[in-house]
Design a protein around this motif. Structure first.
Motif, PDB file in Angstrom:
ATOM      1  N   UNK A   1       0.851  -1.204   0.000  1.00 36.46           N
ATOM      2  CA  UNK A   1       0.000   0.000   0.000  1.00 36.46           C
ATOM      3  C   UNK A   1       0.883   1.249   0.000  1.00 36.46           C
ATOM      4  N   UNK A   2       0.635   2.117  -0.969  1.00 30.26           N
ATOM      5  CA  UNK A   2       1.473   3.315  -1.076  1.00 30.26           C
ATOM      6  C   UNK A   2       1.022   4.382  -0.065  1.00 30.26           C
ATOM      7  N   UNK A   3       1.975   4.910   0.718  1.00 32.92           N
ATOM      8  CA  UNK A   3       1.598   5.954   1.699  1.00 32.92           C
ATOM      9  C   UNK A   3       1.185   7.227   0.965  1.00 32.92           C
ATOM     10  N   UNK A   4       0.220   7.927   1.545  1.00 31.01           N
ATOM     11  CA  UNK A   4      -0.224   9.182   0.924  1.00 31.01           C
ATOM     12  C   UNK A   4       0.697  10.302   1.392  1.00 31.01           C
ATOM     13  N   UNK A   5       1.308  10.986   0.439  1.00 28.21           N
ATOM     14  CA  UNK A   5       2.284  12.027   0.780  1.00 28.21           C
ATOM     15  C   UNK A   5       1.895  13.392   0.232  1.00 28.21           C
ATOM     16  N   UNK A   6       0.716  13.482  -0.386  1.00 25.06           N
ATOM     17  CA  UNK A   6       0.327  14.739  -1.024  1.00 25.06           C
ATOM     18  C   UNK A   6      -1.162  14.977  -0.837  1.00 25.06           C
ATOM     19  N   UNK A   7      -1.545  16.246  -0.949  1.00 20.20           N
ATOM     20  CA  UNK A   7      -2.975  16.562  -0.847  1.00 20.20           C
ATOM     21  C   UNK A   7      -3.330  17.746  -1.731  1.00 20.20           C
ATOM     22  N   UNK A   8      -4.551  17.695  -2.253  1.00 21.43           N
ATOM     23  CA  UNK A   8      -5.109  18.807  -3.026  1.00 21.43           C
ATOM     24  C   UNK A   8      -6.345  19.308  -2.271  1.00 21.43           C
ATOM     25  N   UNK A   9      -6.453  20.615  -2.146  1.00 18.55           N
ATOM     26  CA  UNK A   9      -7.627  21.220  -1.492  1.00 18.55           C
ATOM     27  C   UNK A   9      -8.327  22.125  -2.503  1.00 18.55           C
ATOM     28  N   UNK A  10      -9.651  21.971  -2.617  1.00 15.78           N
ATOM     29  CA  UNK A  10     -10.385  22.751  -3.616  1.00 15.78           C
ATOM     30  C   UNK A  10     -11.228  23.851  -2.966  1.00 15.78           C
ATOM     31  N   UNK A  11     -10.996  25.077  -3.408  1.00 17.36           N
ATOM     32  CA  UNK A  11     -11.803  26.223  -2.960  1.00 17.36           C
ATOM     33  C   UNK A  11     -12.640  26.663  -4.160  1.00 17.36           C
ATOM     34  N   UNK A  12     -13.923  26.307  -4.185  1.00 13.79           N
ATOM     35  CA  UNK A  12     -14.692  26.431  -5.441  1.00 13.79           C
ATOM     36  C   UNK A  12     -15.359  27.797  -5.644  1.00 13.79           C
ATOM     37  N   UNK A  13     -14.707  28.864  -5.189  1.00 14.36           N
ATOM     38  CA  UNK A  13     -15.346  30.183  -5.296  1.00 14.36           C
ATOM     39  C   UNK A  13     -14.510  31.132  -6.146  1.00 14.36           C
ATOM     40  N   UNK A  14     -15.204  31.971  -6.898  1.00 12.53           N
ATOM     41  CA  UNK A  14     -14.520  32.974  -7.725  1.00 12.53           C
ATOM     42  C   UNK A  14     -15.301  34.280  -7.660  1.00 12.53           C
TER      43      UNK A  14
ATOM     44  N   UNK B   1       1.602  12.734 -12.265  1.00 10.96           N
ATOM     45  CA  UNK B   1       2.170  12.095 -13.459  1.00 10.96           C
ATOM     46  C   UNK B   1       2.877  10.783 -13.120  1.00 10.96           C
ATOM     47  N   UNK B   2       3.346  10.673 -11.871  1.00  8.21           N
ATOM     48  CA  UNK B   2       3.985   9.407 -11.470  1.00  8.21           C
ATOM     49  C   UNK B   2       2.960   8.446 -10.893  1.00  8.21           C
ATOM     50  N   UNK B   3       1.692   8.866 -10.961  1.00  7.72           N
ATOM     51  CA  UNK B   3       0.600   7.977 -10.567  1.00  7.72           C
ATOM     52  C   UNK B   3       0.704   7.568  -9.100  1.00  7.72           C
ATOM     53  N   UNK B   4       1.070   8.543  -8.251  1.00  7.12           N
ATOM     54  CA  UNK B   4       1.192   8.260  -6.822  1.00  7.12           C
ATOM     55  C   UNK B   4      -0.085   8.678  -6.093  1.00  7.12           C
ATOM     56  N   UNK B   5      -0.167   8.323  -4.822  1.00  6.60           N
ATOM     57  CA  UNK B   5      -1.391   8.582  -4.051  1.00  6.60           C
ATOM     58  C   UNK B   5      -1.474  10.030  -3.582  1.00  6.60           C
ATOM     59  N   UNK B   6      -2.687  10.525  -3.447  1.00  3.65           N
ATOM     60  CA  UNK B   6      -2.896  11.879  -2.891  1.00  3.65           C
ATOM     61  C   UNK B   6      -4.333  11.985  -2.393  1.00  3.65           C
ATOM     62  N   UNK B   7      -4.491  12.833  -1.390  1.00  2.00           N
ATOM     63  CA  UNK B   7      -5.834  13.139  -0.913  1.00  2.00           C
ATOM     64  C   UNK B   7      -6.436  14.251  -1.771  1.00  2.00           C
ATOM     65  N   UNK B   8      -7.755  14.244  -1.904  1.00  2.00           N
ATOM     66  CA  UNK B   8      -8.468  15.378  -2.488  1.00  2.00           C
ATOM     67  C   UNK B   8      -9.517  15.819  -1.482  1.00  2.00           C
TER      68      UNK B   8
ATOM     69  N   UNK C   1      -1.562   0.946 -17.309  1.00  2.00           N
ATOM     70  CA  UNK C   1      -1.878   1.866 -18.417  1.00  2.00           C
ATOM     71  C   UNK C   1      -1.710   3.317 -17.982  1.00  2.00           C
ATOM     72  N   UNK C   2      -2.186   3.611 -16.759  1.00  2.00           N
ATOM     73  CA  UNK C   2      -2.057   4.989 -16.250  1.00  2.00           C
ATOM     74  C   UNK C   2      -0.588   5.360 -16.087  1.00  2.00           C
ATOM     75  N   UNK C   3       0.197   4.392 -15.594  1.00  2.00           N
ATOM     76  CA  UNK C   3       1.635   4.647 -15.420  1.00  2.00           C
ATOM     77  C   UNK C   3       2.249   5.110 -16.745  1.00  2.00           C
ATOM     78  N   UNK C   4       1.790   4.501 -17.836  1.00  2.00           N
ATOM     79  CA  UNK C   4       2.347   4.849 -19.144  1.00  2.00           C
ATOM     80  C   UNK C   4       1.843   6.212 -19.616  1.00  2.00           C
ATOM     81  N   UNK C   5       0.505   6.401 -19.652  1.00  2.00           N
ATOM     82  CA  UNK C   5       0.065   7.649 -20.278  1.00  2.00           C
ATOM     83  C   UNK C   5       0.240   8.875 -19.389  1.00  2.00           C
ATOM     84  N   UNK C   6       0.366   8.675 -18.076  1.00  2.00           N
ATOM     85  CA  UNK C   6       0.699   9.831 -17.222  1.00  2.00           C
ATOM     86  C   UNK C   6       2.211  10.070 -17.250  1.00  2.00           C
TER      87      UNK C   6
END
Ligand code: SF4
Length: 373
Positions: free
Chosen positions: A1-14, A250-257, A304-309
């Motif tokens: 199991x790959x450890x999660x080392x990254x996160x994306x946070x979405x602020x949906x306002x403009x 692009x390296x197809x690693x884990x991340x939180x959203x 497949x993802x590993x290749x096209x990313x």
């Protein structure tokens, strides 16, 4: 199991809705922004991992938040996560006041991604952007003044009516600011945008793809002359400034959203959160994960993802990594595909990596499809 080392946070306002935008975003006025932040912070609190390498806060526009809201978000992120390497905030040039940059700096943000798109006033109006050319200069000045070490600009090309001269002028202005990184995308007419409606009514011409391709090649050469080397199909960086967070994708690693409409990839499961802000808030308030879709990615799909990313990056796909992740020798697994693409001069197959050639980069989608069975 790959450890999660990254996160994306979405602020949906403009503060203003751009004419070409199909992201998950809402005009900020009358939105329940404080409630949203409460739920976002709650959703983050459910994450298992505390130590992250990269964090990216995007949108929408994170800088559309008031200073008090921004500080609330920044301090919640600080309380929950240790971010060891790269901490990026997206910002609109007209919203990046000294006060907001000072806050970002105070909480450890070390990279800004500015939504510039173009320096041409008429094109900025056409795009429905909230900023003007002068705002870009003051945003970069503010970021430098407060010592943000890495500044990236987003630029668009292939815009309706945009000439090669106009594009070159925007590139020259971006270069005059000596930024560390540029991301650049050709305009795509997405459905459910104002641009698409205008196009349907015959009031907007279709993007000129031939001119777009010319602009793309011109840009690669021009940026390279100024030490901004292409490291991915749409991304250019000075040495040491390539985006570590984007490499996670692009390296197809884990991340939180986290947040409405955010996507994540955890324990081999890809998921997307609910888009509408009110619906997202309701779910989180009930104590439920605000997930709209989730899918376990099969081993075949992961390969497949590993290749096209991976092929999006100039360095390509590492053979050692492929073997380590999937237990297969890439030359054997994709024997036929690699031979065919190499014969067409679309990939380089070196002892350590598989990568796109110049020619392959132009028709990247065709190459990527070859690896999808
Ligand atoms: S600022 Fe960004 S997210 Fe907001 S409408 Fe414009 S392009 Fe879309």
């Amino acid at each position: 199991m790959q450890a999660v080392k990254s996160a994306y946070i979405h602020i949906p306002f403009c503060v203003k809705i751009c004419t070409y935008c199909d992201f998950n975003k809402y005009f900020i006025q009358h939105q329940p922004v404080d409630d949203y932040l409460t739920c976002l912070i709650k959703e983050m609190s459910w994450a298992k991992e505390k130590n992250l390498t990269t964090m990216f806060v995007g949108g929408g526009t994170p800088t559309a938040l008031s200073e008090a809201q921004l500080e609330r978000l920044l301090s919640a992120i600080q309380a929950k996560f240790n971010i060891s390497e790269e901490y990026t905030f997206e910002a609109n040039p007209d919203e990046l006041t000294e006060e907001k940059v000072a806050l970002l700096k105070k909480y450890g943000v070390n990279r800004l991604s500015l939504g510039v798109q173009t320096f041409d006033e008429d094109l900025l109006k056409l795009l429905g952007r909230s900023h003007q050319r002068a705002d870009i200069y003051s945003a970069v000045r503010n970021a430098r003044k407060y010592g943000i070490p890495s500044i990236s600009l987003d630029l668009m090309y292939q815009l309706p009516g945009q000439t090669m001269d106009q594009f070159e002028e925007s590139l020259n202005e971006a270069l005059s600011l000596e930024v560390d990184h540029i991301s650049s995308y050709g305009l795509i007419l997405e459905k459910q945008t104002q641009f698409y409606n205008l196009y349907q009514k015959g009031k907007l011409s279709e993007p000129n793809e031939d001119l777009g391709a010319e602009m793309y090649h011109f840009m690669i050469d021009k940026l390279a002359q100024h030490d901004l080397q292409q490291y991915e199909i749409s991304n250019f960086a000075k040495e040491g400034h390539a985006s570590e967070h984007n490499k996670v994708y692009w390296k197809n690693e884990s991340y939180y959203g986290f947040g409405a409409g955010a996507s994540g990839y955890v324990n081999g499961v890809r998921y997307s959160n609910i888009n509408p802000v009110n619906h997202y808030i309701d779910e989180v308030k009930k104590g439920n994960a605000p997930i709209r879709t989730e899918e376990k990615v099969s081993l075949k799909e992961q390969i497949e993802e590993e290749m096209f990313l991976g092929l999006r990056m100039n360095q390509g796909v590492s053979k050692a990594r492929f073997k380590e992740k999937f237990g297969h020798d890439i030359n054997e697994y994709y024997h036929k595909e690699l031979q065919t693409l190499e014969a067409k001069n679309l990939i380089d197959n070196t002892p350590t990596h598989v990568m796109l050639t110049e020619e392959g980069r132009v028709i990247g989608n065709y190459v990527f499809e070859t690896f999808i069975g």
